[in-house]
Design a protein around this motif. Sequence first.
Motif, PDB file in Angstrom:
ATOM      1  N   HIS B  74      79.045  33.169  73.281  1.00 64.38           N
ATOM      2  CA  HIS B  74      78.875  32.286  74.437  1.00 64.38           C
ATOM      3  C   HIS B  74      78.379  33.116  75.613  1.00 64.38           C
ATOM      4  O   HIS B  74      78.002  34.274  75.435  1.00 64.38           O
ATOM      5  CB  HIS B  74      80.159  31.508  74.735  1.00 64.38           C
ATOM      6  CG  HIS B  74      81.370  32.347  75.024  1.00 64.38           C
ATOM      7  ND1 HIS B  74      81.956  33.166  74.090  1.00 64.38           N
ATOM      8  CD2 HIS B  74      82.108  32.493  76.147  1.00 64.38           C
ATOM      9  CE1 HIS B  74      83.011  33.767  74.629  1.00 64.38           C
ATOM     10  NE2 HIS B  74      83.118  33.378  75.885  1.00 64.38           N
ATOM     11  N   ASP B  76      79.814  34.289  78.438  1.00 61.98           N
ATOM     12  CA  ASP B  76      80.697  35.040  79.331  1.00 61.98           C
ATOM     13  C   ASP B  76      80.239  36.489  79.564  1.00 61.98           C
ATOM     14  O   ASP B  76      79.671  37.111  78.684  1.00 61.98           O
ATOM     15  CB  ASP B  76      82.112  35.065  78.746  1.00 61.98           C
ATOM     16  CG  ASP B  76      82.968  33.916  79.277  1.00 61.98           C
ATOM     17  OD1 ASP B  76      82.518  33.248  80.220  1.00 61.98           O
ATOM     18  OD2 ASP B  76      84.072  33.695  78.745  1.00 61.98           O
ATOM     19  N   ASP B  78      82.000  39.209  79.678  1.00 54.50           N
ATOM     20  CA  ASP B  78      82.601  40.201  78.766  1.00 54.50           C
ATOM     21  C   ASP B  78      81.906  40.194  77.409  1.00 54.50           C
ATOM     22  O   ASP B  78      82.046  41.128  76.624  1.00 54.50           O
ATOM     23  CB  ASP B  78      84.119  39.950  78.592  1.00 54.50           C
ATOM     24  CG  ASP B  78      84.411  38.615  77.925  1.00 54.50           C
ATOM     25  OD1 ASP B  78      83.659  37.643  78.167  1.00 54.50           O
ATOM     26  OD2 ASP B  78      85.382  38.536  77.152  1.00 54.50           O
ATOM     27  N   HIS B 141      86.263  28.781  73.845  1.00 53.85           N
ATOM     28  CA  HIS B 141      86.583  27.963  74.980  1.00 53.85           C
ATOM     29  C   HIS B 141      85.365  27.420  75.682  1.00 53.85           C
ATOM     30  O   HIS B 141      85.441  26.449  76.441  1.00 53.85           O
ATOM     31  CB  HIS B 141      87.399  28.799  75.994  1.00 53.85           C
ATOM     32  CG  HIS B 141      86.623  29.954  76.577  1.00 53.85           C
ATOM     33  ND1 HIS B 141      85.928  29.832  77.755  1.00 53.85           N
ATOM     34  CD2 HIS B 141      86.388  31.206  76.129  1.00 53.85           C
ATOM     35  CE1 HIS B 141      85.323  30.990  78.027  1.00 53.85           C
ATOM     36  NE2 HIS B 141      85.581  31.823  77.062  1.00 53.85           N
ATOM     37  N   ASP B 160      86.555  34.049  71.159  1.00 46.47           N
ATOM     38  CA  ASP B 160      87.807  34.100  71.922  1.00 46.47           C
ATOM     39  C   ASP B 160      88.977  33.440  71.181  1.00 46.47           C
ATOM     40  O   ASP B 160      90.116  33.530  71.648  1.00 46.47           O
ATOM     41  CB  ASP B 160      87.616  33.437  73.294  1.00 46.47           C
ATOM     42  CG  ASP B 160      86.862  34.339  74.267  1.00 46.47           C
ATOM     43  OD1 ASP B 160      87.082  35.565  74.229  1.00 46.47           O
ATOM     44  OD2 ASP B 160      86.053  33.820  75.069  1.00 46.47           O
TER      45      ASP B 160
HETATM   46 FE   LIG Z   1      84.971  33.870  76.880  1.00 49.02          FE
END
Ligand SMILES: [Fe+2]
Lengths: 219, 242
Positions: B74, B76, B78, B141, B160
């Motif tokens: 995704h 994000d 990180d 998420h 995640d």
């Molecule tokens: Fe994430």
Amino acid sequence: MSFTASQLECGFGMEQLDANKVVVAASTAAAEISNAGHIAKQLSLVAKNARTVVLRAGDAALGFKVVSDFFVELSTSSIFLVSQVNIVAIELSRGAIECWDANRLSQKLDDVVLRHKEEEIEYFSSIEPSISKGREGTAKLNDDLKHQIKKLSSLVDDIRQQMRAGKVISVISRIEASRAGEFRQALEEMADKVEALTERMIVHIQTAMTQLEEAQVNN
Amino acid sequence: MKSLKIYDQQHQWFILAREDVKGKSLIETNQYMVRNGERTLIIDPGGVELFAPMLSSVLQNVPIDQVTDLFASHQDPDVISSLNLWDQVLTNAKLHAPSIWEGFIRHFGLNNVEYVSVKDDGGVVDLGGLQLQIIPAHYLHSSGNIHLYDKEAKILFSGDVGAALEEPASPMYVDDFNEHISKMEYFHKRWMPSNTAKSNWIERVSRLEIDILCPQHGRMFKGDDVKRFLDWFDQLPVGIAV
Ligand SMILES: [Fe+2]
Ligand SMILES: [Fe+2]
């Protein structure tokens, strides 16, 4: 994330630019010059109004005609220069950000070099071309950046020269206004406006100039 | 950064993890790498701060020109904020990432690597003949979220899902599932938004044969712990912030 100023220097060798400073300088200069551009538009209106008054006044305001023509021209050419400054400032910011990116990679690759010294990395040699390409790239970007910043400074300087001339003429305009009989008051008011607008433009241009000069100072 | 081979047959899986970036308050991440002959895929390459240790770790195992594929579960930071750096060192690579995030992920800076948009219903990463199945995991998420399943190795990379907030230098595998729950509970309750998405994912994933479940944070689940995790996650209400 935070870098120290020295980490952000772009390029290798003695004369390095601080890419971060250049981005800020280019944006500040562009903003200041665009403010000057708004004033140039007001100046253009005042000068055009003056020209209308002069036409009505006929022979009584012949001397002022030259002055109002001058300011109409001056405002037109400074509006054009302002648009040029904007184009170059955007190029410069983009160049500085490219430089910053390339430099960020170089720092990370330097870290890999250190790690390789501590503990041998088996396929280290495969990244070596990227390391040297990165170094050459940042050096070239640094040169490009210097070139662009000079171009921008010289454009800003052109506007500054024009406005200085404008300031001199605005003083003469008051003398011409005083000779315009019944149109004296109207023209004097215009002369005051022209002078005030010119001065305000000079302040913005000067700030832009200072920013660009400071960005060129090596650390 | 530690690197551990977790599967070693015709092709190999590695976990690259446990880098202690001191004083930066960064969430710890696991990166994975799949090598098949002269093709290598990096899964969730990680954040900017991790780029140098990651690159070093990758180069311990493969030369840079064999890194041909990246995968981002995704959008994000990180997961993929190092993209711009990878983009500058990879000459001929593809990034497989959710289609809805393309316009967003490109903001990290993408000039060389090709963005392969993964549709909502998933797809396949072909790594030199090795077919890795892209499993949709939307709303787990992130609203556009994908996982990666290797049928041959029986490994599921689960992004995640299965994440735990751990101390640095924790073991690579869960050794006591019940004890591990406390490290995962809040993360799943708070970060996962949808019970419907969760049940739907569990239903699909339960049909897969999984030896190792590989989350992006915390420890991997092996053997019976995979089922234990799925059962635990199934009964856990998520989306607790509202
Ligand atoms: Fe994430
Ligand atoms: Fe994550």
